[in-house]
Design a protein around this motif. Structure first.
Motif, PDB file in Angstrom:
ATOM      1  N   ALA A 188      -3.333   3.281   2.761  1.00  0.00           N
ATOM      2  CA  ALA A 188      -3.703   1.981   2.373  1.00  0.00           C
ATOM      3  C   ALA A 188      -2.932   1.170   1.764  1.00  0.00           C
ATOM      4  CB  ALA A 188      -5.322   2.885   1.829  1.00  0.00           C
ATOM      5  N   PHE A 189      -3.553   0.249   1.164  1.00  0.00           N
ATOM      6  CA  PHE A 189      -2.813  -0.564   0.077  1.00  0.00           C
ATOM      7  C   PHE A 189      -3.411  -0.771  -1.037  1.00  0.00           C
ATOM      8  CE2 PHE A 189      -2.979  -3.399   4.526  1.00  0.00           C
ATOM      9  CZ  PHE A 189      -2.037  -3.370   4.230  1.00  0.00           C
ATOM     10  N   TRP A 190      -2.909  -1.133  -2.499  1.00  0.00           N
ATOM     11  CA  TRP A 190      -2.889  -0.760  -3.475  1.00  0.00           C
ATOM     12  C   TRP A 190      -2.606  -1.507  -4.467  1.00  0.00           C
ATOM     13  CZ3 TRP A 190      -5.148   4.123  -4.549  1.00  0.00           C
ATOM     14  CH2 TRP A 190      -5.352   4.910  -3.923  1.00  0.00           C
ATOM     15  N   TYR A 191      -3.863  -2.197  -5.264  1.00  0.00           N
ATOM     16  CA  TYR A 191      -2.701  -2.792  -6.295  1.00  0.00           C
ATOM     17  C   TYR A 191      -2.239  -2.258  -7.649  1.00  0.00           C
ATOM     18  CZ  TYR A 191      -2.696  -7.244  -9.598  1.00  0.00           C
ATOM     19  OH  TYR A 191      -2.333  -8.231 -10.278  1.00  0.00           O
ATOM     20  N   ASN A 192      -0.735  -2.917  -7.899  1.00  0.00           N
ATOM     21  CA  ASN A 192      -0.350  -2.131  -8.929  1.00  0.00           C
ATOM     22  C   ASN A 192      -0.809  -3.201 -10.486  1.00  0.00           C
ATOM     23  OD1 ASN A 192       2.066  -1.421 -10.916  1.00  0.00           O
ATOM     24  ND2 ASN A 192       3.295  -0.402  -9.284  1.00  0.00           N
ATOM     25  N   MET A 193      -0.989  -2.617 -11.494  1.00  0.00           N
ATOM     26  CA  MET A 193      -1.457  -2.863 -12.892  1.00  0.00           C
ATOM     27  C   MET A 193      -0.126  -3.381 -13.508  1.00  0.00           C
ATOM     28  SD  MET A 193      -5.110  -3.279 -12.823  1.00  0.00           S
ATOM     29  CE  MET A 193      -5.333  -3.882 -14.457  1.00  0.00           C
ATOM     30  N   ARG A 194       0.851  -2.630 -13.576  1.00  0.00           N
ATOM     31  CA  ARG A 194       1.772  -2.912 -14.290  1.00  0.00           C
ATOM     32  C   ARG A 194       2.953  -3.768 -13.775  1.00  0.00           C
ATOM     33  NH1 ARG A 194       7.181  -1.156 -13.838  1.00  0.00           N
ATOM     34  NH2 ARG A 194       6.650   0.892 -12.028  1.00  0.00           N
ATOM     35  N   THR A 195       3.322  -3.616 -12.112  1.00  0.00           N
ATOM     36  CA  THR A 195       4.032  -5.139 -11.429  1.00  0.00           C
ATOM     37  C   THR A 195       3.054  -6.579 -11.349  1.00  0.00           C
ATOM     38  OG1 THR A 195       3.809  -4.459  -9.664  1.00  0.00           O
ATOM     39  CG2 THR A 195       5.444  -3.650 -11.199  1.00  0.00           C
ATOM     40  N   GLY A 196       1.955  -6.227 -10.304  1.00  0.00           N
ATOM     41  CA  GLY A 196       0.804  -7.269 -10.506  1.00  0.00           C
ATOM     42  C   GLY A 196       0.897  -7.864  -8.858  1.00  0.00           C
ATOM     43  N   GLU A 205       0.979  -3.368  -2.845  1.00  0.00           N
ATOM     44  CA  GLU A 205       1.850  -1.681  -2.148  1.00  0.00           C
ATOM     45  C   GLU A 205       1.016  -1.094  -1.142  1.00  0.00           C
ATOM     46  OE1 GLU A 205       2.399   0.899  -5.226  1.00  0.00           O
ATOM     47  OE2 GLU A 205       3.376  -0.696  -6.647  1.00  0.00           O
ATOM     48  N   HIS A 206       1.793  -1.038  -0.370  1.00  0.00           N
ATOM     49  CA  HIS A 206       1.350   0.153   0.873  1.00  0.00           C
ATOM     50  C   HIS A 206       1.847   1.024   1.410  1.00  0.00           C
ATOM     51  CE1 HIS A 206       1.128   0.519   5.883  1.00  0.00           C
ATOM     52  NE2 HIS A 206       0.101   0.426   5.014  1.00  0.00           N
ATOM     53  N   GLY A 207       0.412   2.270   0.308  1.00  0.00           N
ATOM     54  CA  GLY A 207       1.051   3.288   0.941  1.00  0.00           C
ATOM     55  C   GLY A 207       1.023   3.396  -0.668  1.00  0.00           C
ATOM     56  N   LEU A 208       1.144   5.217  -1.312  1.00  0.00           N
ATOM     57  CA  LEU A 208       1.163   5.750  -2.689  1.00  0.00           C
ATOM     58  C   LEU A 208       3.042   5.102  -2.730  1.00  0.00           C
ATOM     59  CD1 LEU A 208      -0.812   8.930  -1.498  1.00  0.00           C
ATOM     60  CD2 LEU A 208      -1.084   7.098  -2.327  1.00  0.00           C
ATOM     61  N   GLN A 209       2.805   4.371  -3.387  1.00  0.00           N
ATOM     62  CA  GLN A 209       4.849   3.711  -3.974  1.00  0.00           C
ATOM     63  C   GLN A 209       4.862   4.184  -5.538  1.00  0.00           C
ATOM     64  OE1 GLN A 209       5.537   0.297  -2.761  1.00  0.00           O
ATOM     65  NE2 GLN A 209       5.046   0.423  -0.203  1.00  0.00           N
ATOM     66  N   SER A 210       3.622   4.213  -5.977  1.00  0.00           N
ATOM     67  CA  SER A 210       3.425   4.103  -7.235  1.00  0.00           C
ATOM     68  C   SER A 210       2.975   4.967  -8.443  1.00  0.00           C
ATOM     69  CB  SER A 210       3.313   2.436  -8.165  1.00  0.00           C
ATOM     70  OG  SER A 210       1.827   2.059  -7.969  1.00  0.00           O
ATOM     71  N   THR A 211       2.850   5.129  -9.613  1.00  0.00           N
ATOM     72  CA  THR A 211       2.237   6.113  -9.888  1.00  0.00           C
ATOM     73  C   THR A 211       0.718   5.913  -9.736  1.00  0.00           C
ATOM     74  OG1 THR A 211       2.488   5.570 -11.844  1.00  0.00           O
ATOM     75  CG2 THR A 211       4.443   7.317 -11.549  1.00  0.00           C
ATOM     76  N   SER A 212       0.348   6.752 -10.299  1.00  0.00           N
ATOM     77  CA  SER A 212      -1.435   6.353 -10.600  1.00  0.00           C
ATOM     78  C   SER A 212      -2.357   6.589 -11.687  1.00  0.00           C
ATOM     79  CB  SER A 212      -2.653   8.342  -9.759  1.00  0.00           C
ATOM     80  OG  SER A 212      -2.230   8.878 -10.020  1.00  0.00           O
ATOM     81  N   ARG A 217      -1.816   2.165 -10.476  1.00  0.00           N
ATOM     82  CA  ARG A 217      -2.213   1.603  -9.081  1.00  0.00           C
ATOM     83  C   ARG A 217      -4.211   2.395  -9.149  1.00  0.00           C
ATOM     84  NH1 ARG A 217       0.001   6.412  -6.727  1.00  0.00           N
ATOM     85  NH2 ARG A 217      -2.143   7.601  -6.156  1.00  0.00           N
ATOM     86  N   VAL A 218      -4.433   1.145  -8.618  1.00  0.00           N
ATOM     87  CA  VAL A 218      -5.861   0.452  -8.246  1.00  0.00           C
ATOM     88  C   VAL A 218      -5.924   0.176  -6.565  1.00  0.00           C
ATOM     89  CG1 VAL A 218      -6.651   0.518 -10.671  1.00  0.00           C
ATOM     90  CG2 VAL A 218      -6.181  -1.340  -8.866  1.00  0.00           C
ATOM     91  N   GLY A 219      -7.399   1.216  -6.289  1.00  0.00           N
ATOM     92  CA  GLY A 219      -7.488   1.005  -4.824  1.00  0.00           C
ATOM     93  C   GLY A 219      -8.612   2.640  -4.899  1.00  0.00           C
ATOM     94  N   PRO A 220      -8.083   2.648  -3.375  1.00  0.00           N
ATOM     95  CA  PRO A 220      -7.292   2.411  -2.476  1.00  0.00           C
ATOM     96  C   PRO A 220      -7.900   0.687  -1.531  1.00  0.00           C
ATOM     97  CG  PRO A 220      -8.336   3.992  -1.229  1.00  0.00           C
ATOM     98  CD  PRO A 220      -8.785   4.148  -2.914  1.00  0.00           C
ATOM     99  N   PHE A 221      -7.741   0.105  -1.381  1.00  0.00           N
ATOM    100  CA  PHE A 221      -8.153  -0.928  -0.153  1.00  0.00           C
ATOM    101  C   PHE A 221      -7.762  -0.872   1.275  1.00  0.00           C
ATOM    102  CE2 PHE A 221      -7.980  -2.436  -4.909  1.00  0.00           C
ATOM    103  CZ  PHE A 221      -9.438  -2.558  -5.098  1.00  0.00           C
ATOM    104  N   ASN A 222      -8.663  -1.905   1.789  1.00  0.00           N
ATOM    105  CA  ASN A 222      -8.030  -1.498   3.320  1.00  0.00           C
ATOM    106  C   ASN A 222      -7.519  -2.420   3.901  1.00  0.00           C
ATOM    107  OD1 ASN A 222      -9.863   0.448   4.231  1.00  0.00           O
ATOM    108  ND2 ASN A 222     -12.107  -0.815   3.789  1.00  0.00           N
TER     109      ASN A 222
END
Length: 62
Positions: free
Chosen positions: A8-16, A19-26, A29-34
């Protein structure tokens, strides 16, 4: 919401960044999004939800 969290896609709150997949710590990130597009609007969605919940709380307090 996306069901396959690893793809899924995620929004990284720290970097803005989106991301695609689980790249950063929970914690970051917020999500998941389609879609990447949906994730790119994560902050707008969070603000809208927060405003709605505040309105609901105010109405319930009456």
């Amino acid at each position: 919401m996306a069901e396959d969290k690893e793809h899924a896609f995620w929004y990284n709150m720290r970097t803005g960044e989106v991301e695609h997949g689980l790249q950063s710590t929970s914690l970051d990130r917020v999500g998941p999004f389609n879609t990447r597009e949906d994730a790119s609007h994560a902050l707008e969605k969070l603000r809208a939800n927060s405003a709605k919940w505040s309105e609901d709380d105010a109405r319930d307090a009456r």
